[in-house]
Design an enzyme around this catalytic site. Sequence first.
Site, short mmCIF file in Angstrom:
data_model
loop_
_atom_site.label_atom_id
_atom_site.label_comp_id
_atom_site.label_asym_id
_atom_site.label_seq_id
_atom_site.Cartn_x
_atom_site.Cartn_y
_atom_site.Cartn_z
N ARG A 162 0.78 -1.07 -0.14
CA ARG A 162 0.08 -0.04 0.01
C ARG A 162 0.76 1.25 0.00
NH1 ARG A 162 -1.72 -3.48 -1.21
NH2 ARG A 162 -3.76 -4.70 -0.22
N SER A 236 -10.64 -0.54 3.95
CA SER A 236 -9.92 -0.68 5.13
C SER A 236 -9.45 0.52 5.70
CB SER A 236 -8.51 -1.49 4.77
OG SER A 236 -9.00 -2.83 4.23
N GLU A 331 -4.54 4.05 6.59
CA GLU A 331 -4.49 3.95 5.21
C GLU A 331 -5.10 4.69 4.37
OE1 GLU A 331 -5.43 0.06 3.11
OE2 GLU A 331 -6.27 1.27 1.67
C1 LIG Z 1 -15.32 -0.25 0.03
C2 LIG Z 1 -13.80 -0.09 -0.42
C3 LIG Z 1 -13.06 -1.08 -0.61
C4 LIG Z 1 -11.81 -1.11 -1.16
N1 LIG Z 1 -10.97 -2.10 -1.11
C5 LIG Z 1 -9.55 -1.97 -1.49
C6 LIG Z 1 -8.84 -2.91 -1.67
O1 LIG Z 1 -9.09 -4.15 -1.78
N2 LIG Z 1 -7.47 -2.72 -1.99
C7 LIG Z 1 -6.82 -1.53 -2.03
O2 LIG Z 1 -5.68 -1.26 -2.48
N3 LIG Z 1 -7.62 -0.42 -1.77
C8 LIG Z 1 -8.98 -0.71 -1.35
N4 LIG Z 1 -9.81 0.35 -1.15
C9 LIG Z 1 -9.27 1.84 -1.23
C10 LIG Z 1 -9.56 2.40 -2.73
O3 LIG Z 1 -10.35 1.79 -3.30
C11 LIG Z 1 -8.04 2.61 -3.43
O4 LIG Z 1 -7.01 3.30 -2.74
C12 LIG Z 1 -8.30 3.39 -4.74
O5 LIG Z 1 -7.00 3.32 -5.31
C13 LIG Z 1 -8.54 5.08 -4.67
O6 LIG Z 1 -9.04 5.47 -5.73
P1 LIG Z 1 -9.61 6.88 -5.84
O7 LIG Z 1 -9.69 7.25 -7.35
O8 LIG Z 1 -11.02 6.95 -5.05
O9 LIG Z 1 -8.45 7.78 -5.04
P2 LIG Z 1 -8.87 9.10 -3.98
O10 LIG Z 1 -9.54 8.31 -2.82
O11 LIG Z 1 -9.59 9.83 -4.49
O12 LIG Z 1 -7.38 9.51 -3.73
C14 LIG Z 1 -6.52 8.48 -3.06
C15 LIG Z 1 -5.00 9.20 -2.75
O13 LIG Z 1 -4.36 9.16 -4.16
C16 LIG Z 1 -4.18 10.29 -4.63
N5 LIG Z 1 -4.42 10.41 -6.06
C17 LIG Z 1 -5.50 9.87 -6.58
N6 LIG Z 1 -5.53 10.30 -8.01
C18 LIG Z 1 -4.32 10.70 -8.31
C19 LIG Z 1 -3.71 11.06 -9.40
N7 LIG Z 1 -4.08 10.85 -10.70
N8 LIG Z 1 -2.30 11.41 -9.41
C20 LIG Z 1 -1.62 11.60 -8.22
N9 LIG Z 1 -2.28 11.19 -7.13
C21 LIG Z 1 -3.51 10.68 -7.29
C22 LIG Z 1 -4.90 11.42 -4.07
O14 LIG Z 1 -4.25 12.82 -3.98
C23 LIG Z 1 -4.94 10.76 -2.40
O15 LIG Z 1 -4.05 11.04 -1.74
C24 LIG Z 1 -11.18 0.26 -0.94
C25 LIG Z 1 -12.12 1.39 -0.79
C26 LIG Z 1 -13.22 1.19 -0.43
C27 LIG Z 1 -14.15 2.20 -0.03
#
Ligand SMILES: Cc1cc2nc3c(=O)[nH]c(=O)nc-3n(C[C@H](O)[C@H](O)[C@H](O)COP(=O)(O)OP(=O)(O)OC[C@H]3O[C@@H](n4cnc5c(N)ncnc54)[C@H](O)[C@@H]3O)c2cc1C
Length: 336
Positions: A162, A236, A331
């Site tokens: 992560r 998580s 996380e």
């Molecule tokens: C129900 C649920 C289940 C999940 N299960 C998992 C799992 O199994 N495994 C796992 O690894 N994660 C999991 N996650 C976490 C999440 O899905 C991931 O971390 C995902 O990659 C976040 O994507 P996002 O577009 O929503 O990013 P955001 O939440 O919008 O951003 C997360 C971080 O990434 C940065 N960021 C986003 N986009 C960019 C970009 N284009 N360039 C630079 N920085 C950027 C943001 O600044 C922020 O710091 C889960 C979340 C939920 C709600």
Amino acid sequence: MIEHDADLSGANTLALPARARRLARPTDVAALGELLAGRDPAEPLYVLGEGSNVVLRGDLPGLTVIPAFDGIDYLDESADQVRVRVGAGVVWDRLVADTVARGWGGLENLSLIPGTAGAAPFQNIGAYGVELADCLESVDTVAVADGWAGRFRADQCEFGYRDSLFKSRRRGEFIITGITLRLHRHGARRVDYGGLAERFAGQDPRTLAPATVRAAVIELRQSKLPDPAVLPNAGSFFKNPVVSAAELARLKADYPKLVSFPHPDGAKLAAGWLIEDAGWKGRRLGPVGMHRDQALVLVNHGGARADDVLALAAAVREDVLDRFGVTLEQEPVALP
Ligand SMILES: Cc1cc2nc3c(=O)[nH]c(=O)nc-3n(C[C@H](O)[C@H](O)[C@H](O)COP(=O)(O)OP(=O)(O)OC[C@H]3O[C@@H](n4cnc5c(N)ncnc54)[C@H](O)[C@@H]3O)c2cc1C
């Protein structure tokens, strides 16, 4: 186009109230470059995808960028291998569904993870024994400081559990605009982890189609994880803590049922087990609580503010530290 004083309460899966002073959704590198060139370098800058891994602590000052780059392009396709270039704004599970439907393997264990393709390298998303790093070839970026477009090879991204260079050492320096993956048609599927191992016990992983594994992953996730559209959450809430072999032995002596996974530095402890054993599963503190089926998932039962989330997280962390001597690390990223 820039939106002023934009409401972000629907743009984060914890449904926390927050606003962005200026919000832009560039659709290509040129538009992003223009946006960065026209900005005062002293102005704070935030990047968001679908907001599924953030805790919005309050309003975001300055400029918030939601990269809206589209496109899934299949390149250099051969009988067994393909490269896939994906825009940062593509919804992650749309990509997984598309690759699996074409018979390409590699992403099926990462089915149904919320968020965008651009956010996937940020924390090296992972599930069921597979991480993005396993099939990532490169990450396309634009530098915040000067708008310079560049590319990182996977081995330059400092991927960890992560974690990546984008989340840690060079946080805030780059906006990810796209990723390139390398996928394969043949080969063994990874079904030796958690619920997948039970589900496919006795079956030869080389005979399983990516679509079969994807269907199993979706079923498992839907039976275990709360849907943020129904019960707001960020997945998580804590990382699984990594401890030394000696530390694991000490803990196992006191807690023989402790769940752990092998890790090169010793062992990865199941944070959900620690939280449940500390009595937090299904427990509420005001409008927030730890989920009744998944102790690792912090949920907003309605009307929560960032302070409620942070107070619960602190209480859980303190109890786990008192009981096990283990520190939990959050996380989701706290912004601002
Ligand atoms: C129900 C649920 C289940 C999940 N299960 C998992 C799992 O199994 N495994 C796992 O690894 N994660 C999991 N996650 C976490 C999440 O899905 C991931 O971390 C995902 O990659 C976040 O994507 P996002 O577009 O929503 O990013 P955001 O939440 O919008 O951003 C997360 C971080 O990434 C940065 N960021 C986003 N986009 C960019 C970009 N284009 N360039 C630079 N920085 C950027 C943001 O600044 C922020 O710091 C889960 C979340 C939920 C709600």
